[in-house]
Design a protein around this motif. Sequence first.
Motif, short mmCIF file in Angstrom:
data_model
loop_
_atom_site.label_atom_id
_atom_site.label_comp_id
_atom_site.label_asym_id
_atom_site.label_seq_id
_atom_site.Cartn_x
_atom_site.Cartn_y
_atom_site.Cartn_z
N GLU A 115 100.14 40.24 32.34
CA GLU A 115 101.22 40.76 33.24
C GLU A 115 100.70 41.88 34.25
OE1 GLU A 115 102.22 43.05 29.61
OE2 GLU A 115 101.85 41.11 30.13
N LYS A 116 99.33 42.43 33.74
CA LYS A 116 98.98 43.56 34.42
C LYS A 116 98.42 42.98 35.77
CE LYS A 116 97.28 46.50 30.65
NZ LYS A 116 96.27 47.35 30.07
N VAL A 117 98.15 41.77 35.86
CA VAL A 117 97.77 41.15 37.34
C VAL A 117 99.05 40.25 37.62
CG1 VAL A 117 95.97 39.83 38.53
CG2 VAL A 117 95.18 41.49 37.03
N ILE A 118 99.30 40.19 38.85
CA ILE A 118 100.24 39.41 39.06
C ILE A 118 99.90 38.60 40.17
CG2 ILE A 118 102.12 40.80 38.23
CD1 ILE A 118 103.18 41.46 40.82
N THR A 119 100.60 37.57 40.51
CA THR A 119 100.54 36.31 41.58
C THR A 119 101.43 36.59 42.88
OG1 THR A 119 101.92 34.71 40.57
CG2 THR A 119 99.58 34.73 39.79
N LEU A 120 101.07 35.86 43.85
CA LEU A 120 101.91 35.83 44.87
C LEU A 120 103.29 35.09 44.64
CD1 LEU A 120 102.26 35.70 48.04
CD2 LEU A 120 101.62 33.27 47.97
N ALA A 121 103.46 34.20 43.73
CA ALA A 121 104.65 33.85 43.35
C ALA A 121 105.54 35.10 42.54
CB ALA A 121 104.60 32.78 42.35
N ASP A 122 104.83 35.83 41.73
CA ASP A 122 105.65 36.80 41.15
C ASP A 122 105.99 37.87 42.35
OD1 ASP A 122 105.18 36.06 38.35
OD2 ASP A 122 102.98 36.85 38.67
N VAL A 123 105.39 38.36 43.19
CA VAL A 123 105.84 39.17 44.33
C VAL A 123 106.77 38.53 44.96
CG1 VAL A 123 105.04 40.35 46.17
CG2 VAL A 123 103.47 40.41 44.60
N LYS A 124 106.84 37.20 45.22
CA LYS A 124 108.09 36.62 46.23
C LYS A 124 109.32 36.87 45.32
CE LYS A 124 107.06 32.74 48.20
NZ LYS A 124 106.21 31.42 48.13
N LYS A 125 109.39 36.64 44.10
CA LYS A 125 110.52 36.60 43.20
C LYS A 125 110.87 37.88 42.27
CE LYS A 125 108.23 34.67 38.94
NZ LYS A 125 108.28 33.54 37.98
N ARG A 126 110.00 39.05 43.02
CA ARG A 126 110.13 40.42 42.33
C ARG A 126 111.79 40.82 42.00
NH1 ARG A 126 108.63 41.54 47.29
NH2 ARG A 126 109.31 43.47 48.07
N ASP A 127 111.95 41.51 41.24
CA ASP A 127 113.08 42.03 41.16
C ASP A 127 113.70 43.31 42.09
OD1 ASP A 127 115.18 44.34 40.06
OD2 ASP A 127 115.65 42.58 38.68
N ARG A 128 114.43 43.56 42.68
CA ARG A 128 114.81 44.55 43.75
C ARG A 128 114.31 45.99 43.21
NH1 ARG A 128 119.79 43.17 47.40
NH2 ARG A 128 119.11 41.40 48.37
N ASN A 129 114.70 46.31 41.80
CA ASN A 129 114.31 47.48 41.14
C ASN A 129 112.78 47.81 41.06
OD1 ASN A 129 117.09 48.18 40.96
ND2 ASN A 129 117.19 46.75 39.09
N ILE A 130 112.09 46.82 41.34
CA ILE A 130 110.49 47.17 41.32
C ILE A 130 109.84 47.64 42.56
CG2 ILE A 130 108.13 45.97 40.92
CD1 ILE A 130 109.52 43.99 39.19
N VAL A 131 108.96 48.73 42.39
CA VAL A 131 108.68 49.30 43.51
C VAL A 131 107.59 48.58 44.09
CG1 VAL A 131 107.75 51.28 44.58
CG2 VAL A 131 109.68 51.41 43.13
N LEU A 132 107.17 48.09 45.25
CA LEU A 132 105.94 47.51 45.60
C LEU A 132 105.04 48.48 46.43
CD1 LEU A 132 104.41 44.65 46.01
CD2 LEU A 132 105.73 44.35 48.04
N ALA A 133 104.18 49.02 46.05
CA ALA A 133 103.43 50.19 46.74
C ALA A 133 102.01 49.54 47.53
CB ALA A 133 102.83 51.09 45.71
N ASP A 134 102.19 49.88 48.70
CA ASP A 134 100.95 49.42 49.58
C ASP A 134 100.09 50.66 49.72
OD1 ASP A 134 99.41 48.97 51.89
OD2 ASP A 134 100.72 47.63 52.63
N ALA A 135 98.71 50.47 49.13
CA ALA A 135 97.65 51.65 49.27
C ALA A 135 96.79 51.65 50.08
CB ALA A 135 96.98 51.17 47.82
N ARG A 136 97.18 50.87 51.19
CA ARG A 136 96.18 50.89 52.60
C ARG A 136 96.65 52.11 53.26
NH1 ARG A 136 97.62 45.71 55.42
NH2 ARG A 136 99.63 46.45 54.84
N SER A 137 95.83 52.09 54.53
CA SER A 137 96.14 53.18 55.47
C SER A 137 97.46 53.21 56.31
CB SER A 137 95.00 53.44 56.41
OG SER A 137 95.06 52.44 57.43
N PHE A 138 98.07 54.22 56.73
CA PHE A 138 99.19 54.07 57.62
C PHE A 138 99.15 53.07 58.69
CE2 PHE A 138 102.13 55.64 61.10
CZ PHE A 138 103.34 55.34 60.39
N LYS A 139 98.01 53.12 59.32
CA LYS A 139 97.66 52.10 60.67
C LYS A 139 97.75 50.75 60.13
CE LYS A 139 95.40 55.36 63.77
NZ LYS A 139 94.13 55.79 64.61
#
Length: 212
Positions: free
Chosen positions: A86-110
Amino acid sequence: YPASLQDAEKIFGTAGIDNNTLVVVYDGGEGPIASAVWFALDFFGHKNVKVLNGGFRKWVKEGRPVTQDAAKVEKKKFTAVVSQPEKVITLADVKKRDRNIVLADARSFKEFIGQDVVPGAARGGHIPGAAQLEWTNFSDSLETFKSADDIKKALEKKGIAKDTKAITYCQIGLGRSPMTALAMRLVGYDNVRLYSGSWEEWSADPRLPLEK
């Protein structure tokens, strides 16, 4: 990351790594690159791995010895084990993620707002609901990690506590998001997973929503 246990065993074994080898990973001083190798080794069950803080750039700046001689590497047997898939998750996992899970975007602001669309990205923007948590929040001078207090403050500012489940992603899942995951692990935030397909995979499907 290596696509299978067999790939991991071949790659790491050829590099002279067995299951007892202490591995110190470093890059040119960029930061995220070494973190990706750390994450891959950790994912395939190798716990005795460290990242050289500041990489080669800091090493040279401090006047430490260097060589141009190639090291002789003896091939060893590395046994890969994925004890926590579970340390590496898939597209399907992201699509069905629980709302309590924080999705953190590590890219630049732009990149996050869609102003910069880097090569490999089909569209600009970010995954709906994601928090912008650029990897540089954890990076200090010479790309060393910031203090534990500063790392915790950056995480808490985004509502990420020790018990918060988080998913990190970047452009391709190799570099910025593993460094963010490593920063979190350094201060005891263990509930972090990596979306390996990252923005490159998400943006490639025009049916998937995005935000800017």
